[in-house]
Design an enzyme around this catalytic site. Structure first.
Site, PDB file in Angstrom:
ATOM      1  N   ARG A  33       0.834  -1.169   0.124  1.00  0.00           N
ATOM      2  CA  ARG A  33       0.009  -0.068  -0.099  1.00  0.00           C
ATOM      3  C   ARG A  33       1.047   1.341   0.121  1.00  0.00           C
ATOM      4  O   ARG A  33       1.737   1.460   0.794  1.00  0.00           O
ATOM      5  CB  ARG A  33      -0.976  -0.182   1.369  1.00  0.00           C
ATOM      6  CG  ARG A  33      -1.581  -1.079   1.156  1.00  0.00           C
ATOM      7  CD  ARG A  33      -3.032  -1.096   2.274  1.00  0.00           C
ATOM      8  NE  ARG A  33      -3.601  -2.273   2.148  1.00  0.00           N
ATOM      9  CZ  ARG A  33      -4.640  -2.857   1.249  1.00  0.00           C
ATOM     10  NH1 ARG A  33      -4.976  -1.933   0.527  1.00  0.00           N
ATOM     11  NH2 ARG A  33      -4.974  -4.249   1.598  1.00  0.00           N
ATOM     12  N   ASP A  34       0.526   2.219  -0.646  1.00  0.00           N
ATOM     13  CA  ASP A  34       1.099   3.517  -0.855  1.00  0.00           C
ATOM     14  C   ASP A  34       0.945   4.304   0.497  1.00  0.00           C
ATOM     15  O   ASP A  34      -0.044   4.144   1.019  1.00  0.00           O
ATOM     16  CB  ASP A  34       0.566   4.336  -2.085  1.00  0.00           C
ATOM     17  CG  ASP A  34       1.472   5.384  -2.270  1.00  0.00           C
ATOM     18  OD1 ASP A  34       1.836   5.655  -3.499  1.00  0.00           O
ATOM     19  OD2 ASP A  34       1.859   6.154  -1.418  1.00  0.00           O
ATOM     20  N   ASN A  91       4.215   6.515 -13.844  1.00  0.00           N
ATOM     21  CA  ASN A  91       4.921   7.837 -14.083  1.00  0.00           C
ATOM     22  C   ASN A  91       6.422   7.800 -14.457  1.00  0.00           C
ATOM     23  O   ASN A  91       7.183   6.845 -13.949  1.00  0.00           O
ATOM     24  CB  ASN A  91       4.802   8.882 -12.880  1.00  0.00           C
ATOM     25  CG  ASN A  91       3.545   8.761 -12.269  1.00  0.00           C
ATOM     26  OD1 ASN A  91       2.618   9.056 -13.122  1.00  0.00           O
ATOM     27  ND2 ASN A  91       3.325   9.038 -10.961  1.00  0.00           N
ATOM     28  N   VAL A 100      10.053   8.153  -7.422  1.00  0.00           N
ATOM     29  CA  VAL A 100      10.993   6.966  -7.007  1.00  0.00           C
ATOM     30  C   VAL A 100      11.426   6.589  -8.248  1.00  0.00           C
ATOM     31  O   VAL A 100      10.641   5.836  -8.983  1.00  0.00           O
ATOM     32  CB  VAL A 100      10.069   6.084  -6.115  1.00  0.00           C
ATOM     33  CG1 VAL A 100      11.245   4.765  -5.776  1.00  0.00           C
ATOM     34  CG2 VAL A 100       9.824   6.687  -4.766  1.00  0.00           C
ATOM     35  N   HIS A 104       7.209   1.326 -11.067  1.00  0.00           N
ATOM     36  CA  HIS A 104       6.003   0.736 -10.216  1.00  0.00           C
ATOM     37  C   HIS A 104       4.705   1.262 -10.651  1.00  0.00           C
ATOM     38  O   HIS A 104       4.812   2.404 -11.590  1.00  0.00           O
ATOM     39  CB  HIS A 104       6.178   1.418  -8.681  1.00  0.00           C
ATOM     40  CG  HIS A 104       6.428   2.971  -8.680  1.00  0.00           C
ATOM     41  ND1 HIS A 104       7.618   3.485  -8.918  1.00  0.00           N
ATOM     42  CD2 HIS A 104       5.463   3.787  -8.494  1.00  0.00           C
ATOM     43  CE1 HIS A 104       7.577   4.914  -8.801  1.00  0.00           C
ATOM     44  NE2 HIS A 104       6.302   5.084  -8.358  1.00  0.00           N
ATOM     45  N   HIS A 106       1.004   2.100 -10.368  1.00  0.00           N
ATOM     46  CA  HIS A 106      -0.005   2.716  -9.358  1.00  0.00           C
ATOM     47  C   HIS A 106      -1.213   2.006  -9.267  1.00  0.00           C
ATOM     48  O   HIS A 106      -1.901   2.009 -10.774  1.00  0.00           O
ATOM     49  CB  HIS A 106      -0.091   4.174  -9.382  1.00  0.00           C
ATOM     50  CG  HIS A 106       1.123   5.006  -8.929  1.00  0.00           C
ATOM     51  ND1 HIS A 106       0.999   5.508  -7.813  1.00  0.00           N
ATOM     52  CD2 HIS A 106       2.136   5.351  -9.708  1.00  0.00           C
ATOM     53  CE1 HIS A 106       2.285   6.372  -7.785  1.00  0.00           C
ATOM     54  NE2 HIS A 106       3.013   6.194  -8.897  1.00  0.00           N
TER      55      HIS A 106
HETATM   56  P1  AMP Z   1       5.891   8.226  -8.214  1.00  0.00           P
HETATM   57  O1  AMP Z   1       5.591   9.616  -7.965  1.00  0.00           O
HETATM   58  O2  AMP Z   1       5.177   7.456  -9.344  1.00  0.00           O
HETATM   59  O3  AMP Z   1       7.350   7.985  -8.261  1.00  0.00           O
HETATM   60  O4  AMP Z   1       5.236   7.413  -6.906  1.00  0.00           O
HETATM   61  C1  AMP Z   1       5.902   7.257  -5.707  1.00  0.00           C
HETATM   62  C2  AMP Z   1       4.975   6.715  -4.656  1.00  0.00           C
HETATM   63  O5  AMP Z   1       5.819   6.285  -3.608  1.00  0.00           O
HETATM   64  C3  AMP Z   1       4.214   7.840  -4.143  1.00  0.00           C
HETATM   65  O6  AMP Z   1       2.822   7.662  -4.595  1.00  0.00           O
HETATM   66  C4  AMP Z   1       4.698   7.812  -2.598  1.00  0.00           C
HETATM   67  O7  AMP Z   1       3.435   8.108  -1.942  1.00  0.00           O
HETATM   68  C5  AMP Z   1       5.126   6.485  -2.559  1.00  0.00           C
HETATM   69  N1  AMP Z   1       5.948   5.978  -1.494  1.00  0.00           N
HETATM   70  C6  AMP Z   1       7.115   6.809  -0.955  1.00  0.00           C
HETATM   71  N2  AMP Z   1       7.565   6.175   0.199  1.00  0.00           N
HETATM   72  C7  AMP Z   1       6.937   4.873   0.353  1.00  0.00           C
HETATM   73  C8  AMP Z   1       6.847   4.243   1.107  1.00  0.00           C
HETATM   74  N3  AMP Z   1       7.908   4.202   2.289  1.00  0.00           N
HETATM   75  N4  AMP Z   1       6.011   3.223   1.299  1.00  0.00           N
HETATM   76  C9  AMP Z   1       5.088   3.215   0.487  1.00  0.00           C
HETATM   77  N5  AMP Z   1       4.906   4.002  -0.659  1.00  0.00           N
HETATM   78  C10 AMP Z   1       5.929   5.084  -0.582  1.00  0.00           C
END
Ligand code: AMP
Length: 118
Positions: A33-34, A91, A100, A104, A106
């Site tokens: 989960r995010d 993304n 990140v 991944h 979403h």
């Molecule tokens: P993106 O902007 O597509 O790279 O998405 C990165 C996602 O990782 C975001 O929706 C963040 O909320 C999520 N995220 C960051 N740190 C963590 C974590 N420790 N555990 C779960 N999700 C995370």
């Protein structure tokens, strides 16, 4: 894995150095989960291999990417949003909103999604 391993936030989650709420895991793929959910259901489907961006995909990743969609589809079913609908998004780089650099997918559901996204 044959490729050079790079540490990312998600390899640290994979290696249980950072806690996460896992909903799925196999040899190649994990889903959790995010931490900052943008919808009632917000799960990240992540390959264990730290591929930085979609731009870095190689032909050998084709099956992996397909399996990520199947995992996301199954989670959507299990979480009860498959019929009403959900969004899958990946993304890429800064203008795509990527934060990140470990690809991944979403999976977001449980509310009405708007289009176009912001
Ligand atoms: P993106 O902007 O597509 O790279 O998405 C990165 C996602 O990782 C975001 O929706 C963040 O909320 C999520 N995220 C960051 N740190 C963590 C974590 N420790 N555990 C779960 N999700 C995370």
């Amino acid at each position: 894995m044959s490729e050079i391993e790079t540490e990312t936030l998600f390899t640290r989650i994979r290696d249980r150095e950072i806690p996460a709420d896992f909903v799925y895991e196999d040899d190649e793929i994990m889903a959790f989960r995010d931490v900052n959910p943008q919808a009632p259901l917000h799960v990240l489907v992540v390959p264990k291999e730290p591929i930085p961006t979609v731009n870095d995909l190689e032909p050998r990743h084709a099956e992996l990417i397909g399996r990520m969609f199947l995992v996301a589809r199954d989670i959507a079913r299990e979480e009860g949003v498959a019929d009403e609908g959900y969004r899958l998004a990946m993304n890429t780089n800064a203008a795509g909103g990527q934060a990140v650099y470990h690809i991944h997918l979403h999976l977001m559901g449980g509310r009405q999604m708007s289009w176009p996204p912001g």
